[in-house]
Write a protein that holds these residues in place. Structure first.
Motif, mmCIF file in Angstrom:
data_model
loop_
_atom_site.group_PDB
_atom_site.id
_atom_site.type_symbol
_atom_site.label_atom_id
_atom_site.label_comp_id
_atom_site.label_asym_id
_atom_site.label_seq_id
_atom_site.Cartn_x
_atom_site.Cartn_y
_atom_site.Cartn_z
ATOM 1 N N LYS A 23 0.858 -1.188 0.000
ATOM 2 C CA LYS A 23 0.000 0.000 0.000
ATOM 3 C C LYS A 23 0.891 1.235 0.000
ATOM 4 O O LYS A 23 1.884 1.303 0.720
ATOM 5 N N THR A 44 0.816 5.659 -0.046
ATOM 6 C CA THR A 44 0.017 6.829 0.301
ATOM 7 C C THR A 44 0.240 7.890 -0.756
ATOM 8 O O THR A 44 1.384 8.294 -1.007
ATOM 9 N N THR A 76 -11.908 6.827 -5.164
ATOM 10 C CA THR A 76 -12.079 5.673 -4.281
ATOM 11 C C THR A 76 -12.317 4.400 -5.089
ATOM 12 O O THR A 76 -11.747 3.349 -4.794
ATOM 13 N N VAL A 136 -8.707 4.334 -7.849
ATOM 14 C CA VAL A 136 -7.316 4.515 -7.404
ATOM 15 C C VAL A 136 -7.076 3.810 -6.087
ATOM 16 O O VAL A 136 -6.097 3.082 -5.924
ATOM 17 N N GLY A 137 -7.957 4.027 -5.119
ATOM 18 C CA GLY A 137 -7.810 3.415 -3.805
ATOM 19 C C GLY A 137 -8.622 4.163 -2.767
ATOM 20 O O GLY A 137 -9.206 5.209 -3.044
ATOM 21 N N GLN A 138 -8.656 3.615 -1.563
ATOM 22 C CA GLN A 138 -9.479 4.156 -0.486
ATOM 23 C C GLN A 138 -9.014 5.553 -0.071
ATOM 24 O O GLN A 138 -7.846 5.747 0.254
ATOM 25 N N THR A 194 -8.639 8.092 2.593
ATOM 26 C CA THR A 194 -8.599 7.984 4.048
ATOM 27 C C THR A 194 -8.719 9.331 4.751
ATOM 28 O O THR A 194 -9.013 9.370 5.943
ATOM 29 N N CYS A 254 -5.008 9.157 -0.117
ATOM 30 C CA CYS A 254 -5.545 7.907 -0.649
ATOM 31 C C CYS A 254 -4.522 6.796 -0.434
ATOM 32 O O CYS A 254 -3.321 7.010 -0.607
ATOM 33 N N GLU A 255 -5.000 5.636 -0.040
ATOM 34 C CA GLU A 255 -4.152 4.447 0.064
ATOM 35 C C GLU A 255 -4.343 3.650 -1.218
ATOM 36 O O GLU A 255 -5.483 3.328 -1.585
ATOM 37 N N THR A 256 -3.248 3.340 -1.909
ATOM 38 C CA THR A 256 -3.355 2.694 -3.213
ATOM 39 C C THR A 256 -2.297 1.621 -3.388
ATOM 40 O O THR A 256 -1.232 1.678 -2.767
ATOM 41 N N THR A 257 -2.599 0.666 -4.243
ATOM 42 C CA THR A 257 -1.604 -0.330 -4.658
ATOM 43 C C THR A 257 -1.070 0.025 -6.049
ATOM 44 O O THR A 257 -0.227 -0.691 -6.586
ATOM 45 N N LYS A 258 -1.558 1.117 -6.614
ATOM 46 C CA LYS A 258 -1.167 1.529 -7.966
ATOM 47 C C LYS A 258 0.196 2.233 -7.947
ATOM 48 O O LYS A 258 0.573 2.852 -6.968
#
Length: 138
Positions: free
Chosen positions: A3, A5, A29, A32-34, A36, A62-66
């Motif tokens: 993850k 940021t 959301t 891209v990701g949650q 926060t 945003c928390e992302t794995t991208k």
């Protein structure tokens, strides 16, 4: 999966500005990701050009794995999906339904022609720094 940021700056000065920002955050959301943290919306004058349309600005964490490149491509697609026709080129700014900028990505530095992290102009822009400080200082 790791993850990361990512901090994004958002702005809108056409149409229903608040709705545009809410819809962009929803799509961030989804794609891209949650998200926060989300700043308040602030109203600001256009920066770098003349316009009678004031901006509504915000920042999100945003928390992302991208990867940074994937985040760029996804946020550009969100801009297009929300009606943005052209991207600013060489300081040529114009009114827009939505603008999404990558401000920070972990502690990474990226210096590519179309992707610069940290965002090189963010410290000159109160409309970026005020919302960014808000989400970094709980």
């Amino acid at each position: 999966m790791t993850k990361h940021t990512v901090y994004l700056g958002l702005g809108s000065n056409m149409g229903d500005r608040e709705r545009n920002l809410h819809e962009a955050i929803r799509l961030i959301t989804d794609r891209v990701g949650q998200v926060t943290r989300q700043s308040s919306f602030i109203e600001t004058e256009p920066w770098g050009y003349e316009s009678s349309n004031r901006y509504m600005n915000a920042a999100v964490r945003c928390e992302t794995t991208k990867t940074p490149r994937e985040v760029l491509l996804l946020t550009q697609q969100i801009e297009r999906d929300l009606g943005r026709k052209t991207k600013s080129v060489s300081g040529g700014y114009a009114d827009r339904t939505i603008d999404i900028d990558i401000l920070l990505y972990d502690d990474m530095t990226v210096d590519e022609p179309d992707l610069k992290i940290p965002h090189p102009l963010m410290h000159q822009r109160d409309f970026v720094m005020i919302p960014l400080r808000e989400i970094n200082n709980p």
